[in-house]
Design a protein around this motif. Sequence first.
Motif, PDB file in Angstrom:
ATOM      1  N   UNK A   1       0.811  -1.204   0.000  1.00 56.28           N
ATOM      2  CA  UNK A   1       0.000   0.000   0.000  1.00 56.28           C
ATOM      3  C   UNK A   1       0.848   1.258   0.000  1.00 56.28           C
ATOM      4  N   UNK A   2       0.206   2.380  -0.306  1.00 53.24           N
ATOM      5  CA  UNK A   2       0.877   3.688  -0.374  1.00 53.24           C
ATOM      6  C   UNK A   2       0.511   4.517   0.847  1.00 53.24           C
ATOM      7  N   UNK A   3       1.495   5.160   1.447  1.00 50.56           N
ATOM      8  CA  UNK A   3       1.271   5.996   2.635  1.00 50.56           C
ATOM      9  C   UNK A   3       1.048   7.460   2.285  1.00 50.56           C
ATOM     10  N   UNK A   4       1.244   7.820   1.018  1.00 42.72           N
ATOM     11  CA  UNK A   4       0.951   9.172   0.555  1.00 42.72           C
ATOM     12  C   UNK A   4       0.538   9.093  -0.904  1.00 42.72           C
ATOM     13  N   UNK A   5      -0.076  10.149  -1.442  1.00 47.57           N
ATOM     14  CA  UNK A   5      -0.548  10.089  -2.828  1.00 47.57           C
ATOM     15  C   UNK A   5       0.513  10.408  -3.868  1.00 47.57           C
ATOM     16  N   UNK A   6       1.746  10.643  -3.451  1.00 50.78           N
ATOM     17  CA  UNK A   6       2.787  11.064  -4.387  1.00 50.78           C
ATOM     18  C   UNK A   6       3.439   9.833  -4.993  1.00 50.78           C
ATOM     19  N   UNK A   7       3.407   9.731  -6.312  1.00 49.32           N
ATOM     20  CA  UNK A   7       3.913   8.537  -6.979  1.00 49.32           C
ATOM     21  C   UNK A   7       5.434   8.453  -6.905  1.00 49.32           C
ATOM     22  N   UNK A   8       6.128   9.589  -7.130  1.00 49.16           N
ATOM     23  CA  UNK A   8       7.596   9.595  -7.174  1.00 49.16           C
ATOM     24  C   UNK A   8       8.158   9.808  -5.781  1.00 49.16           C
ATOM     25  N   UNK A   9       7.885   8.829  -4.914  1.00 55.20           N
ATOM     26  CA  UNK A   9       8.311   8.964  -3.535  1.00 55.20           C
ATOM     27  C   UNK A   9       8.386   7.560  -2.931  1.00 55.20           C
ATOM     28  N   UNK A  10       9.328   7.369  -2.019  1.00 54.56           N
ATOM     29  CA  UNK A  10       9.450   6.074  -1.348  1.00 54.56           C
ATOM     30  C   UNK A  10       8.400   5.989  -0.246  1.00 54.56           C
ATOM     31  N   UNK A  11       7.174   5.828  -0.664  1.00 58.63           N
ATOM     32  CA  UNK A  11       6.049   5.853   0.272  1.00 58.63           C
ATOM     33  C   UNK A  11       5.272   4.538   0.278  1.00 58.63           C
ATOM     34  N   UNK A  12       5.864   3.460  -0.256  1.00 59.91           N
ATOM     35  CA  UNK A  12       5.165   2.177  -0.320  1.00 59.91           C
ATOM     36  C   UNK A  12       5.491   1.338   0.927  1.00 59.91           C
ATOM     37  N   UNK A  13       4.494   0.628   1.385  1.00 57.49           N
ATOM     38  CA  UNK A  13       4.684  -0.261   2.527  1.00 57.49           C
ATOM     39  C   UNK A  13       5.321  -1.570   2.065  1.00 57.49           C
ATOM     40  N   UNK A  14       6.248  -2.084   2.881  1.00 58.44           N
ATOM     41  CA  UNK A  14       6.882  -3.377   2.592  1.00 58.44           C
ATOM     42  C   UNK A  14       6.380  -4.452   3.543  1.00 58.44           C
ATOM     43  N   UNK A  15       5.199  -4.215   4.116  1.00 55.50           N
ATOM     44  CA  UNK A  15       4.664  -5.146   5.111  1.00 55.50           C
ATOM     45  C   UNK A  15       3.333  -5.749   4.662  1.00 55.50           C
ATOM     46  N   UNK A  16       3.078  -6.911   5.227  1.00 58.70           N
ATOM     47  CA  UNK A  16       1.730  -7.458   5.266  1.00 58.70           C
ATOM     48  C   UNK A  16       1.251  -7.307   6.699  1.00 58.70           C
ATOM     49  N   UNK A  17       0.140  -6.632   6.885  1.00 59.73           N
ATOM     50  CA  UNK A  17      -0.451  -6.484   8.218  1.00 59.73           C
ATOM     51  C   UNK A  17      -1.552  -7.534   8.376  1.00 59.73           C
TER      52      UNK A  17
END
Length: 864
Positions: free
Chosen positions: A119-135
């Motif tokens: 999932x994404x933590x912010x709406x900005x595409x060109x940003x390291x904002x992706x989650x590397x987890x499974x919750x």
Amino acid sequence: MMFSPRLFRPSMLLAALALIALIVPTWLPSPARALDDETGTDQVIDNSQADFASGVFQRTVVSAAPSSPTNPDVVGAIELAPVGALNRNNWTTSAAALPQALSDAPVVALGRYLFVIGGATSPIANEENRSSYIYRGVVNQATGGFETHAPVAPGNDSFTAISIPAVDPGSECDTPLAARSRAGAVAVPATTGTNLGYLFIVGGSMYDQDCATYDFSTNIVQRATVDANGNIISSGWSAPSSWRFPTLDDSGNIITATDSPDLRGVQNVQLVHIRTSTGNDYIYAIGGLSIAPSQFLREDVYPHVFYTKVGANGNLVHPTGASTQTVWQKLANLPFPLHSGTAIAAYATSGSSQNAAIFLLGGCTDVECNTLNTSVYRADVNPTTGALTWTNQVARVGNSTQVINIQGRQGVTGLSFNNRLYYVTGSTATGSPGASGATATIPVAIYGDDFLLEDLTGSGTYVVGTNEVSDYVLPLPNKRLNAAVAIVPAVPPDNATTQVNAAWVYVVGGSNETNQPTDTIFFGGVGGANESTGTNRASEGWYYSQPFEVLTSGETSRLLAIKWLTDLNRPPSNPEADIRLQFRAVVTSGTCRESDFDPSMAPTNPSRWRDLDSDTSSQLRSQHGLNIIRLIDAFPTEEIQATCMQYRAQFIQDPGDRTFSPKLYYVAVEKVVAAKPDILIDTFDVTTNSGSFANISLTLRNLRRNSLAATRSVEAASGGGSFFVDLCIKRRTNPSTPELTAVPAPNPSAGSSATPSCATVSAQVPKHTLVPGATYTILLSAWVNSQTNQSADWSTIFGEPGTYDIGIVVDYNVMAGEDAEGRSNNRGENVSPPNGIIRTVTIIAPPSPPEPKNPKVFVPVVFR
């Protein structure tokens, strides 16, 4: 096996009737078993809401009717589903929240476990904002809430964080990555072993400063293995190169070279899992968006459809076996490219056939979502090959079909339950990101057993619940797009007196109207009588119970009766409202599941669906109140045995009054132990006196498994008359070499007049004497010569000195009603090797002639 074709077997009766010959009737072997009815014990199958909620619904729901239950009923019933917009009062905001705000994070469920992936933590595409987890969250199936625990970062008290292993993301980057958003994901329950199942993650959007200044689509396909406790097994991750999402070359073929610079990834793909009636698991990847910045900033929307097969061990394999370099097979393209829509797995049972289909709704037909898809397409799934047949003729109108449109939405998700399609949130606005059009509604459509959408209002309305003012479902603040949805079965309490639900639906995360990711979770109950605000009911529907064990004292049961309680107090406007009940039963060894039943409807199939008709005076099938069908009356030629059973009920109403529904309150089966006769050889001895033949001592006993409860009388099992015992007597040519090494086993195909080829003497055993546990001794005078049908002449049979072998066959013609287990010892294998009991005696002198007795009186011979 060869045998002498005998046309008859004699029956003798010794009588001392003062020199008067009497003709005495004998026991005639019955050509067919005479079934008998008994009084058994009732096993209640479904009664309460909790009982009914475990079944499978097709346009039916569980309800809290009646308000004042009477014996044998408790609170709980099945009735036709109300149709209309969802009832927002049935929805709430969960006290649990995600560990972080997330959008574009797919969520799947296995059992009572929810898995929120990336999932994404912010709406900005060109940003390291992706989650590397499974919750991972654990659902309390009774309340719909989440179980809590001591928080461990980066998780919280409701969700445990599991790291996704980093993998080479494809040709766009040489750095292994794990974080992603906009992936596709499905859960596939395991079919073997102890694991709960598997999670498959397909593609997604990735970004890393070491890779590019532009987000890109990955072709990673990863699998996680989930154990029985809902934990992801660290060694159970897999992502072989042959699993990678396919890229087509200019000729439309899948590129299999793993180092090709032309390889592409995918995101926003419509991904769906189907388990067919043949037990095949397929994953379909439909359309999708591909962003490849290194390939001249290429952005493409795919019309492609690919599919792969999930093996029993959780590995992906090529569905046709045509390739080992890729597990994917290309199917026919969609009529248009599509991304950010929803593909929904749908199931329906028609007759004895379970079918599967995929509904395709919403989405964008171009990269920037300037055009939203309003068409509804359906693909019917071939259960054997997994191939898809697409159509846009998805709605019923009279006796024909038609095309329909649905409100266009992007960032939409959906699911199916109880023959309903739930079109969940999303945005009705065009353009990217389209957050201003975020919705709080969950429109609903209902399909029939043929997957055709039903007219819900009688005026051509096939989808209801799209009005954001009057039909919103999610509690405030509520509007979402790019959320995810999953469903978990509910477990209502047994003593519930208020309305309960059959399942819980969760709407997880997503972005709000300002395009900001959220951590909220909404959930609501479905499959209950208050799911909808509508007052109209479905015109017909089905309810399927779960397969259930039907043992008696740990033994196979014989079914005596089916009982069900109804409310069919039909109003004048609904005179033909009815419930049609059917059941099927099967004898299994240690299992009780759908696959144990043979789906064939052939009348010779013992596990076929059987119709029950409790109202034989009309066209209707059920009566108002308690219905009892004695199975001996409904199926007079069948003895129905079972270790496992299932029933289904079709609810039908006259569409003249769609506010009415018939109700099913209670289902029970009356049963006894499926006792069988078992004729044991209690004693069998051949004795001599001073070297002469003296006697044959033979006593039979009717006792199965050393239990009277498991034993049935021979007469009850096979009707009146008698069965035969044969002795094979052979004199040895060489005293040290056995002349008789085996005797024939009982032969169900022999026919009533057949005699074992080796038979020397025969005797009849009256069936009525062998009640459970009883013994019967055959007197020496009861034996007759098997060839002449005259009284046995022992002086002739044992008249020549020598060594004799004597073998025994009980009920060669299989007339006593034993099953295969009982017949297995009819040569005495319980006390001797599999060739049967063979006694050996040495005769020195012929038997002494018998003393004169009263004259013999012969009764008429009987056919065997």
